[in-house]
Design an enzyme around this catalytic site. Structure first.
Site, PDB file in Angstrom:
ATOM      1  N   HIS A  17       0.839  -1.197   0.000  1.00 58.71           N
ATOM      2  CA  HIS A  17       0.000   0.000   0.000  1.00 58.71           C
ATOM      3  C   HIS A  17       0.874   1.247   0.000  1.00 58.71           C
ATOM      4  CE1 HIS A  17       0.797  -1.142   4.177  1.00 58.71           C
ATOM      5  NE2 HIS A  17       0.820   0.148   4.446  1.00 58.71           N
ATOM      6  N   HIS A  39       0.897   5.294   1.199  1.00 57.76           N
ATOM      7  CA  HIS A  39       0.284   6.324   2.032  1.00 57.76           C
ATOM      8  C   HIS A  39       0.277   7.647   1.267  1.00 57.76           C
ATOM      9  CE1 HIS A  39       0.705   4.143   5.977  1.00 57.76           C
ATOM     10  NE2 HIS A  39       1.639   3.507   5.295  1.00 57.76           N
TER      11      HIS A  39
HETATM   12  P1  AMP Z   1       2.184   0.426   7.228  1.00 55.27           P
HETATM   13  O1  AMP Z   1       2.792   0.707   8.560  1.00 55.27           O
HETATM   14  O2  AMP Z   1       2.847   1.129   6.088  1.00 55.27           O
HETATM   15  O3  AMP Z   1       2.042  -1.058   7.020  1.00 55.27           O
HETATM   16  O4  AMP Z   1       0.757   1.089   7.260  1.00 55.27           O
HETATM   17  C1  AMP Z   1      -0.399   0.442   7.655  1.00 55.27           C
HETATM   18  C2  AMP Z   1      -1.412   1.536   7.826  1.00 55.27           C
HETATM   19  O5  AMP Z   1      -2.669   0.925   7.877  1.00 55.27           O
HETATM   20  C3  AMP Z   1      -1.234   2.350   9.116  1.00 55.27           C
HETATM   21  O6  AMP Z   1      -1.092   3.720   8.769  1.00 55.27           O
HETATM   22  C4  AMP Z   1      -2.515   2.079   9.882  1.00 55.27           C
HETATM   23  O7  AMP Z   1      -2.975   3.233  10.520  1.00 55.27           O
HETATM   24  C5  AMP Z   1      -3.470   1.637   8.784  1.00 55.27           C
HETATM   25  N1  AMP Z   1      -4.514   0.727   9.180  1.00 55.27           N
HETATM   26  C6  AMP Z   1      -4.424  -0.359   9.984  1.00 55.27           C
HETATM   27  N2  AMP Z   1      -5.609  -0.993  10.056  1.00 55.27           N
HETATM   28  C7  AMP Z   1      -6.469  -0.292   9.273  1.00 55.27           C
HETATM   29  C8  AMP Z   1      -7.853  -0.446   8.942  1.00 55.27           C
HETATM   30  N3  AMP Z   1      -8.593  -1.436   9.418  1.00 55.27           N
HETATM   31  N4  AMP Z   1      -8.404   0.469   8.101  1.00 55.27           N
HETATM   32  C9  AMP Z   1      -7.662   1.480   7.604  1.00 55.27           C
HETATM   33  N5  AMP Z   1      -6.367   1.678   7.884  1.00 55.27           N
HETATM   34  C10 AMP Z   1      -5.776   0.804   8.713  1.00 55.27           C
END
Ligand code: AMP
Length: 138
Positions: A102, A104
């Site tokens: 993903h 950001h």
């Molecule tokens: P990463 O640390 O790059 O893997 O980012 C994962 C992101 O997913 C973090 O910014 C979390 O805040 C976000 N996240 C985790 N669970 C959810 C969810 N259920 N819906 C939306 N965002 C989420």
């Protein structure tokens, strides 16, 4: 490292867990981050299964980057941000917490420090409003 299909984004892509969706087509889902680092923090998620950038199919990366650009423009326009940070983390030591690729998209506002990565949960009504506003600006 192999792809683990039990990760939370796989469950969201499968429709098993709700999300504040901004956009969806056959190849990607765009949704609000529920622990946002700023107002309008959005995630662009290719549907193809990969852990992160390191094991992703280059064709998937080529296809998703124009969408990342569209979402960056839309998030900036919809929130009135002064800039946009695009971030992407690979493996836990680098800050990755969800092991499905993903990107950001984080609006940045003059004089406002970004929140911590994975900090407090946002208000659901506010996320729904932001999702609509960013979708309208796409
Ligand atoms: P990463 O640390 O790059 O893997 O980012 C994962 C992101 O997913 C973090 O910014 C979390 O805040 C976000 N996240 C985790 N669970 C959810 C969810 N259920 N819906 C939306 N965002 C989420």
């Amino acid at each position: 490292m192999t792809y683990d299909p039990s990760n939370i984004f796989a469950k969201i892509l499968a429709g098993d867990i709700p999300a504040h969706k901004v956009f969806e087509d056959d190849s990607a889902l765009v949704m609000m981050d529920i622990f946002p680092q700023s107002r309008g923090h959005t995630l662009v998620i290719p549907k193809a299964a990969s852990r992160n950038l390191l094991d992703a199919d280059p064709a998937v990366l080529s296809a998703v980057m124009p969408l990342v650009q569209r979402v960056a423009r839309a998030a900036k326009a919809a929130t009135g941000a002064d800039g946009v940070r695009v971030a992407q983390f690979n493996e836990a030591p680098a800050g990755q917490t969800v092991f499905h690729l993903h990107f950001h998209v984080i609006p940045v506002f003059d004089g406002v420090a970004l929140g911590t990565h994975g900090g407090g949960q946002a208000d659901n009504a506010e996320l729904a409003t932001l999702a609509q506003a960013i979708a309208a600006a796409l």
